[in-house]
Scaffold this motif. Structure first.
Motif, PDB file in Angstrom:
ATOM      1  N   ARG A   1     -53.444  18.869 -71.493  1.00 48.37           N
ATOM      2  CA  ARG A   1     -52.541  19.899 -70.964  1.00 48.37           C
ATOM      3  C   ARG A   1     -53.321  20.716 -69.931  1.00 48.37           C
ATOM      4  O   ARG A   1     -54.241  21.464 -70.288  1.00 48.37           O
ATOM      5  N   PRO A   2     -52.967  20.589 -68.663  1.00 39.69           N
ATOM      6  CA  PRO A   2     -53.784  21.180 -67.598  1.00 39.69           C
ATOM      7  C   PRO A   2     -53.666  22.687 -67.420  1.00 39.69           C
ATOM      8  O   PRO A   2     -54.477  23.270 -66.700  1.00 39.69           O
ATOM      9  N   TYR A   3     -52.683  23.324 -68.073  1.00 35.02           N
ATOM     10  CA  TYR A   3     -52.440  24.729 -67.767  1.00 35.02           C
ATOM     11  C   TYR A   3     -52.698  25.687 -68.931  1.00 35.02           C
ATOM     12  O   TYR A   3     -52.549  26.902 -68.769  1.00 35.02           O
ATOM     13  N   ASP A   4     -53.085  25.174 -70.081  1.00 37.21           N
ATOM     14  CA  ASP A   4     -53.251  26.041 -71.254  1.00 37.21           C
ATOM     15  C   ASP A   4     -54.252  27.178 -71.025  1.00 37.21           C
ATOM     16  O   ASP A   4     -54.066  28.289 -71.535  1.00 37.21           O
ATOM     17  N   HIS A   5     -55.291  26.921 -70.252  1.00 39.49           N
ATOM     18  CA  HIS A   5     -56.320  27.945 -70.031  1.00 39.49           C
ATOM     19  C   HIS A   5     -55.825  29.084 -69.132  1.00 39.49           C
ATOM     20  O   HIS A   5     -56.512  30.098 -68.967  1.00 39.49           O
ATOM     21  N   LYS A   6     -54.612  28.942 -68.575  1.00 37.83           N
ATOM     22  CA  LYS A   6     -54.084  29.972 -67.669  1.00 37.83           C
ATOM     23  C   LYS A   6     -53.160  30.952 -68.383  1.00 37.83           C
ATOM     24  O   LYS A   6     -52.614  31.863 -67.754  1.00 37.83           O
ATOM     25  N   LEU A   7     -52.988  30.763 -69.682  1.00 36.84           N
ATOM     26  CA  LEU A   7     -52.144  31.664 -70.459  1.00 36.84           C
ATOM     27  C   LEU A   7     -52.685  33.091 -70.355  1.00 36.84           C
ATOM     28  O   LEU A   7     -53.870  33.336 -70.541  1.00 36.84           O
ATOM     29  N   GLY A   8     -51.814  34.025 -70.016  1.00 40.59           N
ATOM     30  CA  GLY A   8     -52.216  35.424 -69.888  1.00 40.59           C
ATOM     31  C   GLY A   8     -52.633  35.823 -68.485  1.00 40.59           C
ATOM     32  O   GLY A   8     -52.814  37.019 -68.205  1.00 40.59           O
ATOM     33  N   GLU A   9     -52.792  34.857 -67.596  1.00 43.67           N
ATOM     34  CA  GLU A   9     -53.176  35.163 -66.218  1.00 43.67           C
ATOM     35  C   GLU A   9     -52.055  35.886 -65.484  1.00 43.67           C
ATOM     36  O   GLU A   9     -50.873  35.681 -65.754  1.00 43.67           O
ATOM     37  N   LYS A  10     -52.437  36.697 -64.494  1.00 43.17           N
ATOM     38  CA  LYS A  10     -51.472  37.296 -63.574  1.00 43.17           C
ATOM     39  C   LYS A  10     -51.528  36.500 -62.270  1.00 43.17           C
ATOM     40  O   LYS A  10     -52.605  36.285 -61.719  1.00 43.17           O
ATOM     41  N   GLN A  11     -50.372  36.058 -61.816  1.00 39.84           N
ATOM     42  CA  GLN A  11     -50.291  35.214 -60.629  1.00 39.84           C
ATOM     43  C   GLN A  11     -49.173  35.703 -59.713  1.00 39.84           C
ATOM     44  O   GLN A  11     -48.189  36.285 -60.173  1.00 39.84           O
TER      45      GLN A  11
ATOM     46  N   VAL B   1     -44.273  27.382 -61.644  1.00 44.22           N
ATOM     47  CA  VAL B   1     -44.128  28.516 -62.548  1.00 44.22           C
ATOM     48  C   VAL B   1     -42.647  28.881 -62.632  1.00 44.22           C
ATOM     49  O   VAL B   1     -42.007  29.170 -61.612  1.00 44.22           O
ATOM     50  N   LEU B   2     -42.094  28.867 -63.835  1.00 45.04           N
ATOM     51  CA  LEU B   2     -40.699  29.237 -64.045  1.00 45.04           C
ATOM     52  C   LEU B   2     -40.586  30.746 -64.207  1.00 45.04           C
ATOM     53  O   LEU B   2     -41.380  31.362 -64.923  1.00 45.04           O
ATOM     54  N   VAL B   3     -39.590  31.333 -63.525  1.00 47.98           N
ATOM     55  CA  VAL B   3     -39.352  32.774 -63.637  1.00 47.98           C
ATOM     56  C   VAL B   3     -37.877  32.988 -63.949  1.00 47.98           C
ATOM     57  O   VAL B   3     -37.042  32.109 -63.716  1.00 47.98           O
ATOM     58  N   PRO B   4     -37.518  34.149 -64.496  1.00 45.95           N
ATOM     59  CA  PRO B   4     -36.104  34.422 -64.808  1.00 45.95           C
ATOM     60  C   PRO B   4     -35.223  34.277 -63.574  1.00 45.95           C
ATOM     61  O   PRO B   4     -35.648  34.561 -62.442  1.00 45.95           O
ATOM     62  N   LYS B   5     -33.983  33.850 -63.795  1.00 44.37           N
ATOM     63  CA  LYS B   5     -33.064  33.594 -62.675  1.00 44.37           C
ATOM     64  C   LYS B   5     -32.416  34.892 -62.206  1.00 44.37           C
ATOM     65  O   LYS B   5     -31.203  35.082 -62.286  1.00 44.37           O
ATOM     66  N   ASN B   6     -33.251  35.759 -61.685  1.00 43.63           N
ATOM     67  CA  ASN B   6     -32.812  37.018 -61.088  1.00 43.63           C
ATOM     68  C   ASN B   6     -32.568  36.759 -59.601  1.00 43.63           C
ATOM     69  O   ASN B   6     -33.450  36.281 -58.895  1.00 43.63           O
ATOM     70  N   GLU B   7     -31.359  37.076 -59.113  1.00 42.10           N
ATOM     71  CA  GLU B   7     -31.011  36.786 -57.719  1.00 42.10           C
ATOM     72  C   GLU B   7     -31.959  37.455 -56.733  1.00 42.10           C
ATOM     73  O   GLU B   7     -32.147  36.983 -55.613  1.00 42.10           O
ATOM     74  N   ASP B   8     -32.563  38.541 -57.161  1.00 46.07           N
ATOM     75  CA  ASP B   8     -33.470  39.275 -56.265  1.00 46.07           C
ATOM     76  C   ASP B   8     -34.804  38.562 -56.077  1.00 46.07           C
ATOM     77  O   ASP B   8     -35.592  38.931 -55.208  1.00 46.07           O
ATOM     78  N   PHE B   9     -35.064  37.525 -56.893  1.00 46.08           N
ATOM     79  CA  PHE B   9     -36.356  36.832 -56.812  1.00 46.08           C
ATOM     80  C   PHE B   9     -36.367  35.681 -55.799  1.00 46.08           C
ATOM     81  O   PHE B   9     -37.423  35.307 -55.295  1.00 46.08           O
TER      82      PHE B   9
ATOM     83  N   GLU C   1     -44.828  38.777 -58.610  1.00 53.16           N
ATOM     84  CA  GLU C   1     -46.038  38.825 -59.444  1.00 53.16           C
ATOM     85  C   GLU C   1     -45.631  38.669 -60.906  1.00 53.16           C
ATOM     86  O   GLU C   1     -44.731  39.367 -61.388  1.00 53.16           O
ATOM     87  N   VAL C   2     -46.285  37.731 -61.603  1.00 54.42           N
ATOM     88  CA  VAL C   2     -45.910  37.434 -62.986  1.00 54.42           C
ATOM     89  C   VAL C   2     -47.150  37.344 -63.881  1.00 54.42           C
ATOM     90  O   VAL C   2     -48.268  37.162 -63.399  1.00 54.42           O
ATOM     91  N   GLU C   3     -46.888  37.443 -65.182  1.00 54.96           N
ATOM     92  CA  GLU C   3     -47.911  37.154 -66.187  1.00 54.96           C
ATOM     93  C   GLU C   3     -47.506  35.862 -66.883  1.00 54.96           C
ATOM     94  O   GLU C   3     -46.344  35.702 -67.289  1.00 54.96           O
ATOM     95  N   ILE C   4     -48.438  34.926 -67.015  1.00 54.53           N
ATOM     96  CA  ILE C   4     -48.138  33.639 -67.641  1.00 54.53           C
ATOM     97  C   ILE C   4     -48.033  33.827 -69.148  1.00 54.53           C
ATOM     98  O   ILE C   4     -49.001  34.221 -69.810  1.00 54.53           O
ATOM     99  N   ILE C   5     -46.838  33.540 -69.695  1.00 57.08           N
ATOM    100  CA  ILE C   5     -46.604  33.757 -71.129  1.00 57.08           C
ATOM    101  C   ILE C   5     -46.370  32.451 -71.877  1.00 57.08           C
ATOM    102  O   ILE C   5     -46.284  32.446 -73.115  1.00 57.08           O
TER     103      ILE C   5
ATOM    104  N   ARG D   1     -44.641  29.319 -67.535  1.00 59.10           N
ATOM    105  CA  ARG D   1     -43.527  30.266 -67.472  1.00 59.10           C
ATOM    106  C   ARG D   1     -44.100  31.657 -67.320  1.00 59.10           C
ATOM    107  O   ARG D   1     -45.026  32.048 -68.044  1.00 59.10           O
ATOM    108  N   GLY D   2     -43.548  32.393 -66.350  1.00 57.12           N
ATOM    109  CA  GLY D   2     -44.084  33.710 -66.055  1.00 57.12           C
ATOM    110  C   GLY D   2     -43.106  34.831 -66.347  1.00 57.12           C
ATOM    111  O   GLY D   2     -41.898  34.681 -66.131  1.00 57.12           O
ATOM    112  N   ARG D   3     -43.634  35.947 -66.818  1.00 55.99           N
ATOM    113  CA  ARG D   3     -42.827  37.141 -67.031  1.00 55.99           C
ATOM    114  C   ARG D   3     -43.114  38.110 -65.888  1.00 55.99           C
ATOM    115  O   ARG D   3     -44.273  38.481 -65.661  1.00 55.99           O
ATOM    116  N   PRO D   4     -42.077  38.477 -65.127  1.00 57.14           N
ATOM    117  CA  PRO D   4     -42.303  39.390 -63.997  1.00 57.14           C
ATOM    118  C   PRO D   4     -42.946  40.694 -64.444  1.00 57.14           C
ATOM    119  O   PRO D   4     -42.591  41.246 -65.494  1.00 57.14           O
ATOM    120  N   ILE D   5     -43.881  41.151 -63.650  1.00 56.92           N
ATOM    121  CA  ILE D   5     -44.544  42.412 -63.941  1.00 56.92           C
ATOM    122  C   ILE D   5     -43.662  43.547 -63.423  1.00 56.92           C
ATOM    123  O   ILE D   5     -43.370  43.627 -62.222  1.00 56.92           O
TER     124      ILE D   5
END
Length: 392
Positions: free
Chosen positions: A251-261, A285-293, A299-303, A311-315
């Motif tokens: 799994r190539p992305y596990d070490h990025k958990l918690g990163e801000k990107q 990186v998947l982000v919520p389907k907010n029309e403003d995005f 900027e997101v945090e990888i959750i 998958r990122g949570r918008p900051i």
């Protein structure tokens, strides 16, 4: 009119890049930098279908990019059968093109490079590493190796060795930390032995490519490889399965958990519930389907991490930023008309009109030829039926 475009006896890229078009995604412009190929791979029909290499001029490609950004595009993809071979037929190089493109890319917008075969990037590794460190260029490169065996590569007529491929990967990884290298593998090429296949497995295990496109050999009619004795289908499928298991084992992305990107959001995800953004390394990186995005830098945090995505949570304290010069065109609207009014050079306008007229003539003639072929076939069928009735 139906043959290859030539100027001073040399093949040109193809239809003018300034012709109007409808973008599939209004935020992404896809620019072909050249057509045709320099290689003669034994399994491939590109050379048969597209002919020799024909590169567009740097000026034409840059003009198309500028036009695209003026229409709200925020991401440009360079494509061709082999991006790395760009310019070898017209006396320029890929790095020369890229440095000029970087100058016209608005801050926050991105450039993605297309597929390049190892032989043609070897000459430009230093420059390419500098370009991919640029903030407006994705640190991503698709370099197909096809096999981990020099013997198989020789039979494929790939014109490089495994060590040369490794040199490309190792150099770029050392100079561009975090770079994403994608590659392709063909399983079951006619001359591939079990030992050859193990070399391929070893190569893929060594680099753990985050994007690995695994294909089964298919004999394309008219190619030298199609005349070779094939490996039994069962064995080809077995090798494909085994290599797929290797790919699925990490799994190539596990070490990025918690990163801000910071990601550039450009399209809808397959699940229809998220937008897709890409970070500097063109990782999804998947982000919520907010029309403003959409069309914005977010900027997101990888959750969450998966095999092929994060998958990122918008900051909340960070506001989405639009890097585009203007609003993007509505989906389905024709591009190109806005900037053609701004072209001051009358020669370019005349060339565009001439290209449009050629395209129209090509379509009409193609239609006539198609109707003619159908009429001939119909006449032949009628003749055979009449002949059969007379014999009876």
């Amino acid at each position: 009119m139906l043959g290859q475009k030539k100027q001073a006896g040399k093949k040109q890229g193809g239809a003018s890049l300034l012709l109007p078009k409808v973008r599939r995604n209004p935020l992404i412009e896809i620019i072909s930098v050249n057509t045709g190929c320099l290689n003669q791979c034994s399994y491939c029909k590109t050379k048969h279908a597209r002919g020799e290499l024909g590169s567009y001029s740097i000026e034409e490609i840059v003009a198309r990019a500028k036009q695209s950004f003026s229409e709200g595009v925020c991401e440009v993809w360079l494509t061709s059968e082999d991006t790395g071979a760009y310019g070898r037929d017209i006396g320029v190089s890929l790095p020369e093109l890229l440095w000029q493109l970087v100058e016209v890319i608005p801050e926050g917008c991105r450039l993605r490079l297309g597929m390049t075969n190892p032989p043609y990037i070897l000459d430009h590794l230093e420059e390419m590493s500098k370009i991919m460190q640029h903030p407006r260029v994705y640190a991503f490169l698709h370099v197909p190796v096809q096999s981990g065996s020099d013997g198989v590569l020789g039979e494929m007529k790939r014109e490089y060795t495994v060590n040369e491929f490794c040199r490309v990967v190792d150099f770029l990884k050392s100079r561009v930390p975090g770079i994403t290298i994608a590659t392709d593998i063909i399983c079951g090429f006619p001359t591939e032995t079990e030992e050859d296949f193990q070399e391929t497995v070893k190569l893929c295990s060594k680099y753990k490519f985050p994007s690995l496109f695994i294909n089964q050999f298919y004999p394309r009619p008219g190619t030298p490889a199609a005349k070779m004795q094939r490996i039994p289908t069962k064995e080809v499928k077995n090798r494909t399965r085994r290599l797929t298991e290797v790919f699925q084992s990490y799994r190539p992305y596990d070490h990025k958990l918690g990163e801000k990107q910071t990601v550039l959001v450009t399209e809808e995800a397959h699940d229809k519930e998220h937008w897709v953004g890409h970070n500097k390394y063109y990782e999804q990186v998947l982000v919520p389907k907010n029309e403003d995005f959409l069309g914005k830098l977010v900027e997101v945090e990888i959750i969450e991490t998966g095999k092929h995505y994060m998958r990122g949570r918008p900051i909340e304290t960070s506001k989405p930023i639009s890097p585009a010069m203007t609003e993007y065109l509505p989906k389905g609207e024709i591009s190109g008309f806005l900037s053609t009014q701004d072209i001051s050079d009358s020669n370019k306008r005349n060339q565009m009109k001439e290209d449009l007229a050629k395209q129209e003539r090509y379509i009409i003639l193609s239609f006539i030829l198609l109707i003619s072929a159908l009429l001939v076939k119909l006449a032949w069928v009628c003749f055979k039926m009449l002949n059969g009735n007379m014999i009876d």
